[in-house]
Scaffold this motif. Structure first.
Motif, short mmCIF file in Angstrom:
data_model
loop_
_atom_site.label_atom_id
_atom_site.label_comp_id
_atom_site.label_asym_id
_atom_site.label_seq_id
_atom_site.Cartn_x
_atom_site.Cartn_y
_atom_site.Cartn_z
N GLU A 250 0.89 -1.18 -0.03
CA GLU A 250 0.18 0.19 -0.19
C GLU A 250 1.06 1.33 -0.12
N ASP A 289 11.06 -2.79 2.60
CA ASP A 289 10.69 -2.35 1.36
C ASP A 289 11.24 -1.15 0.98
N VAL A 302 3.28 3.65 15.58
CA VAL A 302 2.74 2.91 14.53
C VAL A 302 2.08 1.44 15.00
N ARG A 310 -3.09 6.46 6.39
CA ARG A 310 -3.85 6.22 5.08
C ARG A 310 -5.03 6.64 5.26
N GLY A 313 -7.47 3.94 6.33
CA GLY A 313 -6.76 3.06 7.04
C GLY A 313 -7.66 2.74 8.42
N GLY A 315 -5.75 1.54 11.19
CA GLY A 315 -4.59 1.63 12.07
C GLY A 315 -4.66 0.37 12.93
N LEU A 316 -5.22 -0.80 12.45
CA LEU A 316 -5.14 -2.00 13.33
C LEU A 316 -4.33 -3.09 12.87
N1 ADP Z 1 6.08 -0.48 4.99
C1 ADP Z 1 5.52 0.81 5.35
N2 ADP Z 1 5.78 2.07 4.65
C2 ADP Z 1 5.22 3.04 4.83
N3 ADP Z 1 4.24 3.23 5.81
C3 ADP Z 1 4.00 2.29 6.46
C4 ADP Z 1 4.43 1.11 6.18
N4 ADP Z 1 3.52 0.11 7.01
C5 ADP Z 1 2.83 0.81 7.81
N5 ADP Z 1 3.03 2.15 7.69
C6 ADP Z 1 2.20 3.21 8.00
O1 ADP Z 1 1.67 2.88 9.39
C7 ADP Z 1 0.26 3.01 9.26
C8 ADP Z 1 -0.56 2.16 10.42
O2 ADP Z 1 -0.55 0.68 9.50
P1 ADP Z 1 -1.53 -0.15 10.16
O3 ADP Z 1 -1.47 -0.42 11.56
O4 ADP Z 1 -1.41 -1.50 9.34
O5 ADP Z 1 -2.78 0.36 9.79
P2 ADP Z 1 -3.52 0.88 8.48
O6 ADP Z 1 -2.93 -0.12 7.29
O7 ADP Z 1 -4.93 0.39 8.64
O8 ADP Z 1 -3.50 2.19 8.17
C9 ADP Z 1 -0.18 3.06 7.84
O9 ADP Z 1 -1.24 3.93 7.56
C10 ADP Z 1 1.01 3.56 7.20
O10 ADP Z 1 0.84 5.11 7.15
#
Ligand code: ADP
Ligand code: MG
Length: 360
Positions: A250, A289, A302, A310, A313, A315-316
């Protein structure tokens, strides 16, 4: 500098030296910072003018000097000329070999309390999730009713108005999806520990990513073939890797990008607990990545629930990842700069008596 002067300058705790007339003789660098003054400007100043304590200490202080005994004072508010009072503990003792001189150490409570504060943040997150779970359960039924009603309504509507009922149905679906993610937390059972071949888990996650959300990504395998078996729940670990791959995909956006799955053994990696015991976590898995990196504003949080960078998103994802890894007794960390984001999982090795491997 003499060793004594070195020690004085390096002491990480604010310390003051007081002469026989209760005037400041010297303060160390930490005290300069704490009181927000320079050492030069306070030499000769009466101690109680510079260090404002909310309870009367002069008498106890004089007694400590007369009888050459140390004095400990807990939980007093200490303020300086320029700064707001802070709850502190004071340790006061006569200076050996210098009659009448006293040394005073100031320990802000904040420093001592910091570790536990982190724990309370964690439990706050837990109760936030508990609350959300309850709400999720309560909201799903009426929501199904709303969706059903909108669908019935749509049968007798003109084409223009259909857009509105479609909107209701569409948005309700989005809420249901969010609620289901919240409920996942509650339904998460303790890990069913087995011997797990981490590379099987990574392969499976990789294949499923490439078929779905990660179709425009390149996923490289960089495995240490001699990696021993891990101790873990293969289904839950698969969920972890899928969530991390999904986030990376994403973040990369439509143009795609490259993800490297890196496994290696680090013999000396241990997780230290607050009680001083440690656990060996020698199996390392990195999901790397080359996307834009974590947004600066949420970088520190995070792994907390409901923190998302996002638009749509929840945030879970990472909160679930972090819960699973902590249920595994493992650890997860992240380092991120634009162009390189590394999520690192550290897991325990399977002990000899673990249940045999299950196909993942
Ligand atoms: N590999 C990554 N590269 C950039 N940003 C990331 C990455 N992994 C997570 N994030 C950031 O962390 C946030 C939280 O992730 P997550 O807990 O999975 O919630 P969500 O995907 O629903 O937003 C994401 O919205 C994104 O902004
Ligand atoms: Mg996510």
């Amino acid at each position: 500098m003499s060793p004594a002067a070195d020690i004085w300058a390096s002491l990480p705790v604010p310390a003051l030296l007081i002469d026989a007339d209760d005037r400041i003789l010297e303060i160390n660098a930490a005290a300069e910072g704490f009181l927000n003054v320079s050492a030069k400007s306070v030499v000769g100043v009466p101690i109680w003018d510079q260090v404002n304590v909310d309870s009367p200490l002069e008498e106890a202080f004089a007694r400590a000097r007369t009888y050459e005994t140390p004095l400990f004072v807990n939980d007093v508010d200490v303020g300086g000329g320029q700064r707001a009072p802070l709850q502190c503990a004071l340790q006061i003792a006569p200076l050996q070999g210098a009659p009448g001189q006293m040394i005073m150490l100031i320990s802000p409570r904040e420093l001592a309390g910091r570790i536990t504060q982190h724990d309370s943040v964690k439990s706050a997150a837990k109760s936030a999730i508990g609350m959300a779970e309850m709400l999720a359960h309560e909201i799903k039924n009426p929501l199904a009713g709303i969706t059903g009603a909108a669908q019935l309504l749509s049968m007798s509507l003109s084409k223009d108005d259909l857009e509105l009922t479609d909107l209701i149905v569409e948005e309700s679906r989005r809420i249901v999806k969010l609620l289901e993610q919240v409920e996942q937390f509650g339904n998460l059972s303790p890990p069913d520990f087995r011997e797990v071949n981490i590379h099987d888990v990574l392969d499976r996650a990789r294949r499923s990513a490439l078929l779905g959300f990660g179709a425009n990504m390149k996923i490289i395998e960089d495995y240490d073939p001699s990696l021993p078996m891990a101790q873990g729940d293969p289904d839950q670990l698969l969920q972890v890797v899928l969530n991390l791959l999904k986030n990376a995909s994403e973040a990369a956006g439509n143009d795609g990008g490259t993800i490297r799955l890196h496994s290696y053994f680090e013999h000396s990696f241990r997780l230290r607990r607050a009680d001083g015991t440690g656990r060996s976590l020698p199996l390392q898995v990195e999901i790397i990545d080359d996307g834009p990196g974590l947004p600066e504003a949420i970088k520190a949080d995070v792994f907390d629930p409901f923190v998302s960078g996002r638009e749509n998103g929840t945030g879970l994802g990472l909160a679930l990842v972090s819960k699973i890894i902590s249920d595994h007794g493992g650890s997860i960390s992240v380092t991120s700069v634009p162009g390189k984001t590394v999520f690192r999982l550290s897991l325990a090795r399977a002990p000899k008596q673990t249940k045999p491997k299950k196909e993942v």
